[in-house]
Write a protein that holds these residues in place. Structure first.
Motif, PDB file in Angstrom:
ATOM      1  N   ARG A 152       0.816  -1.219   0.000  1.00  0.00           N
ATOM      2  CA  ARG A 152       0.000   0.000   0.000  1.00  0.00           C
ATOM      3  C   ARG A 152       0.846   1.263   0.000  1.00  0.00           C
ATOM      4  O   ARG A 152       0.574   2.204  -0.748  1.00  0.00           O
ATOM      5  N   TYR A 153       1.883   1.285   0.820  1.00  0.00           N
ATOM      6  CA  TYR A 153       2.654   2.523   0.995  1.00  0.00           C
ATOM      7  C   TYR A 153       4.055   2.477   0.397  1.00  0.00           C
ATOM      8  O   TYR A 153       4.720   3.519   0.289  1.00  0.00           O
ATOM      9  N   GLY A 154       4.519   1.280   0.040  1.00  0.00           N
ATOM     10  CA  GLY A 154       5.892   1.146  -0.413  1.00  0.00           C
ATOM     11  C   GLY A 154       6.819   0.877   0.759  1.00  0.00           C
ATOM     12  O   GLY A 154       6.527   1.278   1.900  1.00  0.00           O
ATOM     13  N   PRO A 155       7.954   0.205   0.529  1.00  0.00           N
ATOM     14  CA  PRO A 155       8.844  -0.192   1.618  1.00  0.00           C
ATOM     15  C   PRO A 155       9.669   0.952   2.201  1.00  0.00           C
ATOM     16  O   PRO A 155      10.404   0.733   3.167  1.00  0.00           O
ATOM     17  N   GLY A 186       4.346  -0.514  -3.344  1.00  0.00           N
ATOM     18  CA  GLY A 186       5.299  -1.610  -3.194  1.00  0.00           C
ATOM     19  C   GLY A 186       4.949  -2.802  -4.060  1.00  0.00           C
ATOM     20  O   GLY A 186       3.767  -3.146  -4.200  1.00  0.00           O
ATOM     21  N   VAL A 187       5.958  -3.437  -4.643  1.00  0.00           N
ATOM     22  CA  VAL A 187       5.761  -4.653  -5.430  1.00  0.00           C
ATOM     23  C   VAL A 187       6.900  -5.632  -5.166  1.00  0.00           C
ATOM     24  O   VAL A 187       7.915  -5.286  -4.568  1.00  0.00           O
ATOM     25  N   HIS A 188       6.722  -6.838  -5.655  1.00  0.00           N
ATOM     26  CA  HIS A 188       7.771  -7.857  -5.583  1.00  0.00           C
ATOM     27  C   HIS A 188       7.587  -8.791  -6.761  1.00  0.00           C
ATOM     28  O   HIS A 188       6.632  -8.649  -7.531  1.00  0.00           O
ATOM     29  N   GLY A 189       8.461  -9.743  -6.902  1.00  0.00           N
ATOM     30  CA  GLY A 189       8.416 -10.660  -8.023  1.00  0.00           C
ATOM     31  C   GLY A 189       9.684 -10.621  -8.862  1.00  0.00           C
ATOM     32  O   GLY A 189       9.952 -11.518  -9.656  1.00  0.00           O
ATOM     33  N   PHE A 190      10.484  -9.572  -8.662  1.00  0.00           N
ATOM     34  CA  PHE A 190      11.698  -9.368  -9.464  1.00  0.00           C
ATOM     35  C   PHE A 190      12.750 -10.444  -9.193  1.00  0.00           C
ATOM     36  O   PHE A 190      12.602 -11.289  -8.309  1.00  0.00           O
ATOM     37  N   SER A 220       8.204   3.837   3.232  1.00  0.00           N
ATOM     38  CA  SER A 220       7.316   4.639   4.077  1.00  0.00           C
ATOM     39  C   SER A 220       7.571   4.253   5.533  1.00  0.00           C
ATOM     40  O   SER A 220       6.874   3.416   6.117  1.00  0.00           O
ATOM     41  N   LYS A 221       8.588   4.864   6.122  1.00  0.00           N
ATOM     42  CA  LYS A 221       9.099   4.412   7.424  1.00  0.00           C
ATOM     43  C   LYS A 221       8.061   4.470   8.541  1.00  0.00           C
ATOM     44  O   LYS A 221       7.972   3.562   9.365  1.00  0.00           O
ATOM     45  N   GLU A 222       7.281   5.536   8.578  1.00  0.00           N
ATOM     46  CA  GLU A 222       6.301   5.668   9.663  1.00  0.00           C
ATOM     47  C   GLU A 222       5.260   4.558   9.604  1.00  0.00           C
ATOM     48  O   GLU A 222       4.940   3.939  10.630  1.00  0.00           O
ATOM     49  N   LYS A 223       4.728   4.298   8.409  1.00  0.00           N
ATOM     50  CA  LYS A 223       3.692   3.276   8.256  1.00  0.00           C
ATOM     51  C   LYS A 223       4.259   1.878   8.511  1.00  0.00           C
ATOM     52  O   LYS A 223       3.626   1.037   9.154  1.00  0.00           O
ATOM     53  N   LEU A 224       5.469   1.631   8.002  1.00  0.00           N
ATOM     54  CA  LEU A 224       6.083   0.322   8.199  1.00  0.00           C
ATOM     55  C   LEU A 224       6.388   0.056   9.664  1.00  0.00           C
ATOM     56  O   LEU A 224       6.139  -1.039  10.175  1.00  0.00           O
ATOM     57  N   LYS A 225       6.914   1.054  10.345  1.00  0.00           N
ATOM     58  CA  LYS A 225       7.240   0.868  11.769  1.00  0.00           C
ATOM     59  C   LYS A 225       5.986   0.616  12.583  1.00  0.00           C
ATOM     60  O   LYS A 225       5.975  -0.241  13.481  1.00  0.00           O
ATOM     61  N   GLU A 226       4.927   1.332  12.259  1.00  0.00           N
ATOM     62  CA  GLU A 226       3.661   1.138  12.981  1.00  0.00           C
ATOM     63  C   GLU A 226       3.157  -0.294  12.820  1.00  0.00           C
ATOM     64  O   GLU A 226       2.776  -0.955  13.797  1.00  0.00           O
ATOM     65  N   ALA A 227       3.161  -0.790  11.577  1.00  0.00           N
ATOM     66  CA  ALA A 227       2.694  -2.157  11.326  1.00  0.00           C
ATOM     67  C   ALA A 227       3.621  -3.179  11.959  1.00  0.00           C
ATOM     68  O   ALA A 227       3.171  -4.179  12.544  1.00  0.00           O
TER      69      ALA A 227
END
Length: 430
Positions: free
Chosen positions: A217-220, A365-369, A222-229
């Motif tokens: 949702r926010y991309g890897p 954010g995406v993955h698969g590469f 996005s430190k604030e959102k990632l830390k919260e989760a």
């Protein structure tokens, strides 16, 4: 009038059926093997493993944010520098690689979506009918292996556990429901460990999607959102660790993730519409790879040449020449032609691209590469009586997790497994 014997027999069967629901022993008819519901005498002597998947948990999140419970877990246990996924670095194929110790080319779950020539059907993670069909899944996942050796197993979500693979599910399992809270999953794991030893599962799998959801949702970055989760998830895991310790059982906890996460700019999305040609072929889109399936094999070279002329921020390959694989792909279900985006680019439908632009979303954010991209790497942490405290290993492929867990549980390793115990032997005590 019904005989009393028949009535009570039917009543007994009804009660058993109710108990053996999705949160109890698997109730599906087993086509090939009996379901283990009671541990054998040999299994009773063996330790326990909780295999946890933290979907989308990138290799550097713990070092970046220092979540207290996971940091303590790692300090007291063992870790690999990162867990290297298989290509494409997508959720379903890499979960199933962890579960089977096999590359996707061999276990058959090639991507989140792929075409199966034998069944003449497209497997998709959004198609309930295919997800629960065990005939799509090759290999012998951990719970099937344990079942064959008389060991009770359980799962609160893991790719493959909803399917009747070789005719069996875990002894206890749940059909996937994203609304199930993390706490409910933890509570159930502890309830399983508190069962009488004869019916207590020695292998439990758990799945948490928090970091994947947030990363997408926010991309890897996005430190604030990632830390919260992350800290919310860490609190849940801390609760699990503490309660597992309180059982006094010899439980080994192995924490993995299927892949990492990379930031994707909307400006580098490639529309798939210009590549669609229903008259000549079917195309399966997995974002980082397009599988091309000609309607007739005689048209393959013609299609290849037509697509080559359209190259623009992507490259068209014959399957055997496609980059990023750890092996030469031989599974027919890939199709004979693959289309790979250039570095930093990602395939998407025009509708999806427009929706993101309308939402003023510049990155996500995406993955698969390619697994060569470190951002795609996941995690491998372990702790328990069978784990070497303080073990620090280099980055390791996820195919090697399977034989390590088999070693802990005293299970034999199928001869067709790609993983080798030697790569993770230093994670285990002598």
């Amino acid at each position: 009038m019904m005989k009393h014997f028949d009535f009570f027999k039917l009543l007994h069967l009804f009660v058993i059926s109710f108990i053996l629901g999705s949160c109890g022993p698997a109730s599906n008819v087993n086509r090939f093997a009996p379901l283990t519901t009671v541990n054998t005498a040999e299994s009773l002597k063996k330790p326990y493993v909780i295999l946890i998947s933290l979907d989308g948990f990138r290799h550097d999140y713990v070092n970046t944010y220092n979540p207290p419970h996971l940091s303590s877990f790692i300090q007291e246990g063992s870790q690999a520098a990162s867990l290297i996924p298989s290509f494409p670095t997508k959720t379903f194929p890499n979960h199933y690689t962890i579960a089977t110790g096999m590359y996707p080319d061999n276990h058959g779950l090639l991507a989140n979506s792929y075409y199966n020539y034998e069944k003449k059907k497209t497997y998709s993670i959004g198609n309930r009918e295919t997800v629960v069909d065990g005939s799509f899944y090759n290999g012998t996942p951990l719970w099937v292996n344990a079942n064959s050796e008389g060991m009770v197993t359980a799962s609160y979500f893991f790719v493959g556990t909803e399917a009747d693979i070789q005719g069996v599910h875990p002894t206890y399992y749940y059909n996937y429901d994203g609304k199930a809270t993390n706490q409910e999953r933890v509570d159930q794991a502890i309830k399983w460990l508190e069962m009488p030893e004869q019916t207590r599962p020695h292998l439990i799998t758990l799945y948490f999607s928090d970091m994947d959801d947030t990363g997408h949702r926010y991309g890897p970055n996005s430190k604030e959102k990632l830390k919260e989760a992350l800290f919310k998830l860490d609190s849940t895991l801390g609760n699990l660790f503490s309660r597992v310790d309180n059982t006094g059982l010899p439980v080994n906890i192995v924490i993995t993730s299927d892949h990492g996460m990379a930031e994707q700019s909307i400006e580098k999305l490639i529309s798939t519409e210009p590549l669609i040609n229903d008259a000549l072929y079917n195309m399966i889109d997995n974002g980082v790879i397009l599988n091309i399936h000609p309607h007739t094999s005689a048209e393959t070279d013609k299609i290849f040449n037509k697509l080559k002329k359209l190259e623009n921020k992507f490259t068209v390959y014959k399957t055997k020449d496609t980059p990023h694989f750890e092996y030469v792909p031989k599974n027919k279900n890939w199709g004979p032609i693959q289309v790979i985006p250039d570095h930093g680019y990602y395939f998407s439908s025009s509708k999806s691209i427009e929706r993101r632009k309308t939402g003023n979303q510049e990155v996500f954010g995406v993955h698969g590469f390619t697994p060569a991209l470190k951002d795609m790497h996941g995690i491998l942490y372990a702790k328990g009586p069978a784990i070497n405290a303080g073990g620090r290993l280099p980055s390791v492929k996820n195919i090697h997790v399977y034989p390590m867990i088999c070693k802990i549980l005293g299970l034999s390793v199928p001869s067709n497994v790609d993983g080798k115990l030697s790569y993770l032997r230093d994670m285990l005590r002598e």
